[in-house]
Scaffold this motif. Structure first.
Motif, mmCIF file in Angstrom:
data_model
loop_
_atom_site.group_PDB
_atom_site.id
_atom_site.type_symbol
_atom_site.label_atom_id
_atom_site.label_comp_id
_atom_site.label_asym_id
_atom_site.label_seq_id
_atom_site.Cartn_x
_atom_site.Cartn_y
_atom_site.Cartn_z
ATOM 1 N N PHE A 62 -15.002 -99.506 67.867
ATOM 2 C CA PHE A 62 -16.225 -100.273 67.557
ATOM 3 C C PHE A 62 -16.050 -101.723 67.339
ATOM 4 O O PHE A 62 -15.096 -102.400 67.079
ATOM 5 C CB PHE A 62 -16.718 -99.929 66.069
ATOM 6 C CG PHE A 62 -17.001 -98.251 66.028
ATOM 7 C CD1 PHE A 62 -18.410 -98.131 66.285
ATOM 8 C CD2 PHE A 62 -16.082 -97.512 65.413
ATOM 9 C CE1 PHE A 62 -18.512 -96.552 66.144
ATOM 10 C CE2 PHE A 62 -16.470 -96.171 65.462
ATOM 11 C CZ PHE A 62 -17.593 -95.610 65.791
ATOM 12 N N PHE A 63 -17.093 -102.437 67.969
ATOM 13 C CA PHE A 63 -16.903 -103.889 68.037
ATOM 14 C C PHE A 63 -18.247 -104.353 67.250
ATOM 15 O O PHE A 63 -18.934 -103.440 66.837
ATOM 16 C CB PHE A 63 -17.195 -104.749 69.516
ATOM 17 C CG PHE A 63 -16.218 -104.102 70.286
ATOM 18 C CD1 PHE A 63 -15.047 -104.925 70.587
ATOM 19 C CD2 PHE A 63 -16.324 -102.677 70.940
ATOM 20 C CE1 PHE A 63 -14.189 -104.229 71.510
ATOM 21 C CE2 PHE A 63 -15.586 -102.608 72.041
ATOM 22 C CZ PHE A 63 -14.160 -103.122 72.306
ATOM 23 N N VAL A 64 -18.100 -105.546 66.740
ATOM 24 C CA VAL A 64 -19.368 -106.060 65.846
ATOM 25 C C VAL A 64 -20.376 -106.051 66.873
ATOM 26 O O VAL A 64 -21.637 -105.682 66.309
ATOM 27 C CB VAL A 64 -19.302 -107.703 65.524
ATOM 28 C CG1 VAL A 64 -20.423 -108.194 65.128
ATOM 29 C CG2 VAL A 64 -17.970 -107.783 64.821
ATOM 30 N N SER A 65 -20.535 -106.127 68.175
ATOM 31 C CA SER A 65 -21.714 -105.860 69.018
ATOM 32 C C SER A 65 -21.918 -104.649 69.553
ATOM 33 O O SER A 65 -22.858 -104.466 70.172
ATOM 34 C CB SER A 65 -20.977 -106.753 70.550
ATOM 35 O OG SER A 65 -20.079 -106.153 71.186
ATOM 36 N N SER A 66 -21.314 -103.750 68.999
ATOM 37 C CA SER A 66 -21.600 -102.205 69.109
ATOM 38 C C SER A 66 -22.962 -102.047 68.241
ATOM 39 O O SER A 66 -23.369 -100.801 68.594
ATOM 40 C CB SER A 66 -20.548 -101.287 68.658
ATOM 41 O OG SER A 66 -19.301 -101.445 69.097
ATOM 42 N N PHE A 67 -23.215 -103.076 67.395
ATOM 43 C CA PHE A 67 -24.554 -102.815 66.469
ATOM 44 C C PHE A 67 -25.577 -104.000 66.891
ATOM 45 O O PHE A 67 -25.879 -104.447 65.866
ATOM 46 C CB PHE A 67 -24.109 -102.507 65.183
ATOM 47 C CG PHE A 67 -23.223 -101.432 64.799
ATOM 48 C CD1 PHE A 67 -23.693 -100.347 64.708
ATOM 49 C CD2 PHE A 67 -21.767 -101.979 64.809
ATOM 50 C CE1 PHE A 67 -22.586 -99.137 64.582
ATOM 51 C CE2 PHE A 67 -20.829 -100.887 64.472
ATOM 52 C CZ PHE A 67 -21.134 -99.541 64.331
ATOM 53 N N PRO A 68 -26.011 -104.150 68.210
ATOM 54 C CA PRO A 68 -26.760 -105.168 68.377
ATOM 55 C C PRO A 68 -28.112 -105.385 67.624
ATOM 56 O O PRO A 68 -28.600 -106.435 67.599
ATOM 57 C CB PRO A 68 -26.865 -105.211 70.062
ATOM 58 C CG PRO A 68 -26.954 -103.749 70.232
ATOM 59 C CD PRO A 68 -25.959 -103.109 69.261
ATOM 60 N N GLN A 69 -28.568 -104.195 67.200
ATOM 61 C CA GLN A 69 -29.748 -104.331 66.455
ATOM 62 C C GLN A 69 -29.883 -105.061 65.314
ATOM 63 O O GLN A 69 -30.842 -105.169 64.551
ATOM 64 C CB GLN A 69 -30.644 -103.168 66.392
ATOM 65 C CG GLN A 69 -29.825 -101.967 65.587
ATOM 66 C CD GLN A 69 -28.862 -101.084 66.449
ATOM 67 O OE1 GLN A 69 -27.899 -101.885 67.155
ATOM 68 N NE2 GLN A 69 -28.672 -99.895 65.895
ATOM 69 N N TYR A 70 -28.525 -105.204 64.600
ATOM 70 C CA TYR A 70 -28.254 -105.785 63.177
ATOM 71 C C TYR A 70 -27.609 -107.278 63.448
ATOM 72 O O TYR A 70 -27.033 -107.493 64.327
ATOM 73 C CB TYR A 70 -27.546 -104.965 62.584
ATOM 74 C CG TYR A 70 -28.012 -103.629 62.190
ATOM 75 C CD1 TYR A 70 -29.418 -103.150 61.890
ATOM 76 C CD2 TYR A 70 -27.385 -102.535 62.944
ATOM 77 C CE1 TYR A 70 -29.701 -101.861 61.853
ATOM 78 C CE2 TYR A 70 -28.007 -101.007 62.755
ATOM 79 C CZ TYR A 70 -29.023 -100.718 62.272
ATOM 80 O OH TYR A 70 -29.600 -99.593 62.324
ATOM 81 N N ASP A 71 -27.784 -107.934 62.268
ATOM 82 C CA ASP A 71 -27.218 -109.399 62.324
ATOM 83 C C ASP A 71 -25.742 -109.316 62.172
ATOM 84 O O ASP A 71 -25.024 -108.627 61.818
ATOM 85 C CB ASP A 71 -27.506 -110.010 60.939
ATOM 86 C CG ASP A 71 -27.106 -111.397 60.629
ATOM 87 O OD1 ASP A 71 -27.845 -112.384 61.637
ATOM 88 O OD2 ASP A 71 -26.406 -111.680 59.929
ATOM 89 N N VAL A 72 -25.073 -110.279 63.279
ATOM 90 C CA VAL A 72 -24.040 -110.244 63.442
ATOM 91 C C VAL A 72 -22.929 -110.568 62.377
ATOM 92 O O VAL A 72 -22.006 -109.658 62.031
ATOM 93 C CB VAL A 72 -23.267 -111.146 64.494
ATOM 94 C CG1 VAL A 72 -21.851 -111.457 64.832
ATOM 95 C CG2 VAL A 72 -24.192 -110.667 66.004
ATOM 96 N N GLU A 73 -23.224 -111.418 61.454
ATOM 97 C CA GLU A 73 -22.475 -111.702 60.154
ATOM 98 C C GLU A 73 -22.719 -110.457 59.230
ATOM 99 O O GLU A 73 -21.592 -110.001 58.590
ATOM 100 C CB GLU A 73 -23.071 -112.844 59.521
ATOM 101 C CG GLU A 73 -22.810 -114.217 60.199
ATOM 102 C CD GLU A 73 -23.294 -115.289 59.590
ATOM 103 O OE1 GLU A 73 -23.640 -115.410 58.671
ATOM 104 O OE2 GLU A 73 -23.665 -116.513 60.512
ATOM 105 N N TYR A 74 -23.762 -109.804 58.923
ATOM 106 C CA TYR A 74 -23.909 -108.820 58.386
ATOM 107 C C TYR A 74 -22.963 -107.490 58.815
ATOM 108 O O TYR A 74 -22.329 -106.824 58.017
ATOM 109 C CB TYR A 74 -25.349 -108.379 58.164
ATOM 110 C CG TYR A 74 -25.409 -106.917 57.181
ATOM 111 C CD1 TYR A 74 -25.279 -107.516 55.791
ATOM 112 C CD2 TYR A 74 -26.167 -105.925 57.437
ATOM 113 C CE1 TYR A 74 -25.451 -106.567 54.891
ATOM 114 C CE2 TYR A 74 -26.416 -105.083 56.461
ATOM 115 C CZ TYR A 74 -26.041 -105.396 55.048
ATOM 116 O OH TYR A 74 -26.525 -104.267 54.157
ATOM 117 N N VAL A 75 -23.229 -107.225 60.054
ATOM 118 C CA VAL A 75 -22.319 -106.274 60.655
ATOM 119 C C VAL A 75 -20.687 -106.428 60.312
ATOM 120 O O VAL A 75 -20.024 -105.634 59.966
ATOM 121 C CB VAL A 75 -22.512 -105.988 62.389
ATOM 122 C CG1 VAL A 75 -21.580 -105.092 62.658
ATOM 123 C CG2 VAL A 75 -24.097 -105.360 62.341
ATOM 124 N N THR A 76 -20.381 -107.788 60.399
ATOM 125 C CA THR A 76 -18.990 -108.185 60.367
ATOM 126 C C THR A 76 -18.485 -107.807 58.945
ATOM 127 O O THR A 76 -17.478 -107.298 58.700
ATOM 128 C CB THR A 76 -18.623 -109.568 60.545
ATOM 129 O OG1 THR A 76 -19.319 -109.989 61.964
ATOM 130 C CG2 THR A 76 -17.368 -110.219 60.460
#
Length: 81
Positions: free
Chosen positions: A22-36
């Motif tokens: 899983f990458f942070v970019s694996s969840f593009p529909q959500y905010d990058v900082e939040y996913v991180t």
């Protein structure tokens, strides 16, 4: 109660196969900082393992395996040595 985004990301990870990356970019529909932040929390919970900055894997929790970079104080002796 967890919010819907946390539930959706957790659900996707828990339903994935062991070894999935899983990458942070694996969840593009959500905010990058939040996913991180969520992935870091999931790591602390033991749901996933961080292998590099922003890169996580769903690994089996096998204490007999060493993590990358760790050394074994009692290496296996081979050929009777």
């Amino acid at each position: 109660m967890e919010n819907a985004v946390v539930q959706q990301i957790r659900k996707r990870i828990t339903r994935s196969k062991f070894g999935e990356i899983f990458f942070v970019s694996s969840f593009p529909q959500y905010d990058v900082e939040y996913v991180t932040k969520l992935l870091a929390i999931f790591e602390k919970e033991g749901l996933i393992t961080r292998i590099a900055k922003g890169v996580y894997v769903k690994a089996r929790n096998d204490t007999s395996l060493l993590r990358l970079g760790e050394t074994d104080a009692n290496p296996i002796r081979r050929n009777g040595s």
